[in-house]
Design a protein around this motif. Structure first.
Motif, short mmCIF file in Angstrom:
data_model
loop_
_atom_site.label_atom_id
_atom_site.label_comp_id
_atom_site.label_asym_id
_atom_site.label_seq_id
_atom_site.Cartn_x
_atom_site.Cartn_y
_atom_site.Cartn_z
N VAL A 1 6.93 5.45 10.72
CA VAL A 1 6.83 7.17 9.97
C VAL A 1 5.80 7.91 10.73
N ARG A 2 6.48 9.16 10.91
CA ARG A 2 5.89 9.71 11.71
C ARG A 2 5.16 11.49 11.07
N LEU A 3 4.11 11.72 11.37
CA LEU A 3 3.44 13.09 10.81
C LEU A 3 4.73 13.59 11.27
N GLY A 4 4.44 14.56 9.00
CA GLY A 4 5.98 15.58 9.01
C GLY A 4 7.28 15.02 8.87
N LEU B 1 12.45 8.16 3.28
CA LEU B 1 12.35 9.16 4.50
C LEU B 1 13.10 8.25 5.73
N GLY B 2 14.17 7.66 5.60
CA GLY B 2 15.12 7.38 6.20
C GLY B 2 14.47 6.35 7.45
N HIS B 3 13.65 5.74 6.71
CA HIS B 3 12.76 4.13 7.68
C HIS B 3 13.21 3.03 7.03
N ILE C 1 8.79 17.16 -2.89
CA ILE C 1 8.50 16.67 -1.46
C ILE C 1 8.40 15.42 -1.60
N MET C 2 8.46 14.04 -0.17
CA MET C 2 7.82 13.11 -0.49
C MET C 2 7.76 12.58 1.45
N GLY C 3 6.26 13.13 1.43
CA GLY C 3 6.60 13.20 2.66
C GLY C 3 5.34 12.42 3.70
N PHE D 1 0.48 -0.98 0.18
CA PHE D 1 0.13 -0.14 0.12
C PHE D 1 0.93 1.34 -0.25
N VAL D 2 1.70 1.77 0.80
CA VAL D 2 3.36 2.89 0.13
C VAL D 2 4.29 1.45 0.03
N PRO D 3 4.57 1.94 -0.72
CA PRO D 3 6.24 1.70 -1.56
C PRO D 3 7.21 1.43 -0.48
N TYR D 4 7.97 0.59 -0.45
CA TYR D 4 8.33 0.24 0.08
C TYR D 4 9.99 1.76 0.18
#
Length: 289
Positions: free
Chosen positions: A25-28, A17-19, A136-138, A8-11
């Protein structure tokens, strides 16, 4: 669970995002990257779907996505969104990957149409547009509902370029910015189509058609007329419309299927008959999305 959520959310998005996993993942969370954004959709999808039931339409779109999705991943891209009959994909590595994927996608559709014709179904056509730039990817939303999103003018421009495939009667269009990121341009069949002022952009965007995705016969004849096409574009952009008309007429006489050459022939004829403004520079202004 991680394997399922990655569908659903590609790796690649989470990794950017560094995860390592989605639960981190976190909001923002956000990162800025230079990528090539590719959009593709089915031509005349509305009229096509009108002849099918909702279930048939859903099955058709699923089969279409299942055909093109693996091609994008095979060329080091990942799908950011499935948008009904459209696909938005990101290529973080090389613009060459994006163009190679577009070519294979177009060729795959030719094969799919052979199967459809055997079943008595009408052929489908797709348009593909791409643009390279920063975005921006976020993670946006609120504490109860998160969404992985991309925000950038690059995305909007790529979408506009894809829509221009209908206007220019071309299968694959790419911007100057994308072309500059392609190292070995000689391996692709490219034609310059001038500049366009897309809605929402301050500066015009240079457009190039790649016809490497056609069937072999189409590619061969366009290769033979490539020098003529470039000559015709030079006449056209220099306001030498009589010379442009003669050149494009020569092309369409030998290749009636070259709809892009026919497009410029029609425009040159209209400009010769009705004239153009004194400040005309060949830039096409697109007021619609």
């Amino acid at each position: 669970i991680y394997e399922i959520t990655a569908k659903f959310v590609p790796y690649e998005f989470i990794g950017s995002l560094g995860h390592d996993v989605i639960t981190d993942v976190r909001l923002g969370d956000q990162v800025e990257k230079v990528v090539t954004v590719l959009f593709t959709d089915i031509r005349d999808y509305t009229s096509l779907s009108e002849r099918m039931t909702p279930e048939e339409t859903f099955q058709f779109v699923c089969a279409y996505n299942e055909t093109l999705g693996p091609i994008i991943r095979r060329h080091n891209g990942f799908i950011n969104q499935y948008l009904g009959d459209a696909i938005m994909a990101l290529f973080p590595g090389s613009a060459t990957d994006a163009l190679a994927a577009a070519i294979e996608m177009r060729k795959n559709i030719h094969g799919l149409n052979i199967t459809r014709s055997l079943k008595g179904l009408s052929p489908i056509q797709i348009g593909i547009g791409m643009h390279t730039g920063s975005l921006i990817m976020g993670i946006t939303g609120d504490k109860e509902r998160l969404d992985a999103t991309t925000i950038s003018d690059t995305v909007n421009t790529a979408s506009r370029i894809e829509s221009l495939t209908k206007y220019y009667k071309a299968g694959i269009l790419l911007s100057d910015a994308t072309l500059l990121q392609i190292q070995d341009q000689q391996q692709f069949n490219l034609r310059y189509l001038g500049k366009v002022q897309v809605k929402g952009k301050q500066e015009p965007v240079g457009l190039h058609e790649c016809f490497s995705g056609g069937i072999d016969e189409e590619i061969q004849i366009k290769e033979k007329t490539l020098a003529l096409f470039n000559e015709g574009m030079n006449h056209y952009l220099n306001r030498s419309f009589s010379s442009a008309i003669k050149t494009f007429q020569t092309i369409t006489a030998s290749d009636p299927g070259d709809l892009t050459a026919e497009f410029f022939l029609t425009n040159a004829t209209r400009y010769l008959q009705k004239g153009v403004p004194e400040d005309w520079t060949g830039v096409v202004e697109m007021t619609n999305k």
